[in-house]
Design an enzyme around this catalytic site. Structure first.
Site, PDB file in Angstrom:
ATOM      1  N   ASP A  14       0.802  -1.232   0.000  1.00 24.85           N
ATOM      2  CA  ASP A  14       0.000   0.000   0.000  1.00 24.85           C
ATOM      3  C   ASP A  14       0.839   1.289   0.000  1.00 24.85           C
ATOM      4  O   ASP A  14       0.598   2.201   0.805  1.00 24.85           O
ATOM      5  CB  ASP A  14      -0.972   0.003   1.197  1.00 24.85           C
ATOM      6  CG  ASP A  14      -1.943  -1.171   1.172  1.00 24.85           C
ATOM      7  OD1 ASP A  14      -1.876  -1.989   0.234  1.00 24.85           O
ATOM      8  OD2 ASP A  14      -2.772  -1.286   2.093  1.00 24.85           O
ATOM      9  N   LYS A 112      -6.731  -5.134  -3.095  1.00 22.04           N
ATOM     10  CA  LYS A 112      -7.481  -5.783  -2.012  1.00 22.04           C
ATOM     11  C   LYS A 112      -8.473  -4.811  -1.397  1.00 22.04           C
ATOM     12  O   LYS A 112      -8.301  -3.597  -1.516  1.00 22.04           O
ATOM     13  CB  LYS A 112      -6.500  -6.310  -0.954  1.00 22.04           C
ATOM     14  CG  LYS A 112      -5.665  -5.184  -0.368  1.00 22.04           C
ATOM     15  CD  LYS A 112      -4.595  -5.688   0.562  1.00 22.04           C
ATOM     16  CE  LYS A 112      -3.778  -4.541   1.092  1.00 22.04           C
ATOM     17  NZ  LYS A 112      -4.511  -3.562   1.888  1.00 22.04           N
ATOM     18  N   CYS A 157      -1.777  -2.933   7.467  1.00 23.71           N
ATOM     19  CA  CYS A 157      -1.591  -3.804   6.298  1.00 23.71           C
ATOM     20  C   CYS A 157      -0.236  -4.512   6.276  1.00 23.71           C
ATOM     21  O   CYS A 157      -0.159  -5.674   5.900  1.00 23.71           O
ATOM     22  CB  CYS A 157      -1.882  -3.035   5.028  1.00 23.71           C
ATOM     23  SG  CYS A 157      -3.668  -2.622   4.947  1.00 23.71           S
TER      24      CYS A 157
END
Ligand code: VGL
Ligand code: ZN
Length: 214
Positions: A14, A112, A157
């Site tokens: 990310d 995701k 994450c």
């Protein structure tokens, strides 16, 4: 620490402007990782990347729950869910990989959090802990055994990805100076950053800084 060019891969979690200063879910100093990640990119022959990629009405957004504010927790069918400001909206510029990231060695990108009803912190499975993203299959078929993780946010994450990777049998190294965390309070004097670090250390995740890579 020596990099094995066949079994090792760099994982970018990310690295998106939505998680950086001026982004929708800004992580303090999040943009400082970009040059560190680019430097790492020169050391690993291969990399993968993830992107948080939500529909505009995603269940993790406080805006979808009247009367709730960001950073409050609610209970969803799969368990507790922290509510976030709207972020990582699929197709928006802030959900792209940061434009300064050198993507030449990024061989696969996993998106995701695409299902409106389920959040997905981990690169490997959604937060229902049932729905796989497919990344494990890709890594396994390509013969990777050790993952070097960097990105945002350390305590969500990156941490959840590291934990799942260990459970799936990978060796995991978190490159600390190429990560930044959110650091929500969990209890007095203890944050999601401390909590993540303790949990990952207990599971055998190694923490290093990028200068320790040979
Ligand atoms: C993340 C909160 C919500 C992350 C994504 O990338 O760590 N955190 N969605
Ligand atoms: Zn998200």
């Amino acid at each position: 620490m020596r990099i094995d060019p066949t079994g090792d891969i760099l994982g970018l979690v990310d690295v998106q402007p939505t998680f950086m200063p001026d982004g929708e879910l800004a992580v303090a100093d999040g943009d400082a990782i970009v040059p560190v990640v680019n430097c790492l990119m020169g050391r690993f022959p291969r990399a993968f990347a993830t992107q948080d990629w939500h529909p505009a009405d995603h269940v993790s957004f406080a805006s979808q729950h009247p009367g709730k504010a960001p950073y409050e927790t609610i209970t969803l069918p799969y368990g507790p869910q922290v509510l976030w400001p709207d972020h990582g909206i699929a197709g928006t510029p802030n959900a792209a990989l940061h434009p300064d990231i050198d993507q030449r060695r990024v061989e696969v990108v996993i998106r995701k959090g695409c299902d409106r009803q389920i959040d997905s912190y981990s690169a490997f499975q959604e937060n229902d802990r049932r729905t796989p993203t497919g990344l494990d299959g890709w890594l396994r078929q390509r013969g990777f055994t050790r993952l070097f993780l960097c990105g945002l946010a350390t305590d969500f994450c990156v941490g959840w990805s590291a934990e799942d990777a260990v459970r799936l049998g990978y060796a995991v190294v978190v490159i600390e100076d190429a990560c930044r965390g959110i650091g929500l309070p969990v209890r007095a004097g203890w944050t999601t950053m401390d909590d993540t670090r303790q949990r990952l250390l207990a599971r055998g995740v190694a923490f290093i800084t990028s200068d320790k890579l040979g």
